[in-house]
Scaffold this motif. Structure first.
Motif, short mmCIF file in Angstrom:
data_model
loop_
_atom_site.label_atom_id
_atom_site.label_comp_id
_atom_site.label_asym_id
_atom_site.label_seq_id
_atom_site.Cartn_x
_atom_site.Cartn_y
_atom_site.Cartn_z
N PHE A 1 -44.82 -15.49 118.11
CA PHE A 1 -44.68 -14.71 117.07
C PHE A 1 -43.15 -14.06 117.35
O PHE A 1 -43.05 -13.17 118.19
N PRO A 2 -42.18 -14.52 116.55
CA PRO A 2 -40.78 -14.03 116.63
C PRO A 2 -40.82 -12.56 116.63
O PRO A 2 -39.73 -12.03 117.60
N GLN A 3 -41.49 -11.73 115.89
CA GLN A 3 -41.39 -10.27 115.67
C GLN A 3 -41.79 -9.57 116.93
O GLN A 3 -41.76 -8.25 116.99
N MET A 4 -42.64 -10.36 117.70
CA MET A 4 -43.25 -9.57 118.97
C MET A 4 -42.42 -9.89 120.30
O MET A 4 -41.52 -10.88 120.37
N THR A 5 -42.51 -8.96 121.25
CA THR A 5 -41.78 -9.20 122.47
C THR A 5 -42.54 -10.24 123.40
O THR A 5 -43.42 -10.53 123.03
N GLU B 1 -45.62 -8.94 124.82
CA GLU B 1 -46.63 -8.80 123.84
C GLU B 1 -47.24 -10.18 123.40
O GLU B 1 -48.42 -10.38 123.36
N ASN B 2 -46.32 -11.16 123.27
CA ASN B 2 -46.89 -12.51 123.12
C ASN B 2 -47.78 -13.07 124.33
O ASN B 2 -48.86 -13.68 124.05
#
Length: 121
Positions: A102-106, A109-110
């Motif tokens: 998920f590119p919007q997550m760090t 977070e991934n």
């Protein structure tokens, strides 16, 4: 509502994972890519190197349950299941390079999302 407690991820209570693979066979349908692979990944950094087509991705996909496999695979001495959801619960996950995150997550977070099913008790 979702509740989250930021606690460090600890695998199997020790924080150190030991992966042992014996006689691993895997491939794509009738095309066998891996034949009788033996491998030990002890706590620390393990690197898998090889040219294109050598079977690195096939190995990782087979260990993560994304491809059928034969052979003995153990994580911390316990047989690793073959179903992806059970492998994640056991404490192992494949973090793909770039495309499947998920590119919007760090990165953290991934990884936390991937470890969601792991027993935290």
């Amino acid at each position: 509502m979702m509740w989250f407690e930021p606690t460090p991820f600890v695998l199997g209570g020790s924080g150190h994972a030991y992966l042992r693979v014996q006689g691993l066979h895997a491939g794509y349908g009738a095309f066998q890519v891996l034949r009788g692979i033996h491998l030990e990944a002890r706590p620390g950094v393990t690197v898998i190197l090889g040219p294109n087509g050598a079977g690195k991705t096939t190995l990782l996909k087979a260990l993560a349950g994304l491809l059928p496999r034969d052979g003995d695979v153990r994580l911390d001495g316990v047989a690793l299941p073959t179903e992806t959801h059970a492998i994640v619960k056991a404490g192992m996950a494949l973090v793909a390079e770039g495309r499947q995150l998920f590119p919007q997550m760090t990165v953290t977070e991934n990884l936390e999302l991937g470890a969601w099913l792991v027993n935290k008790g």
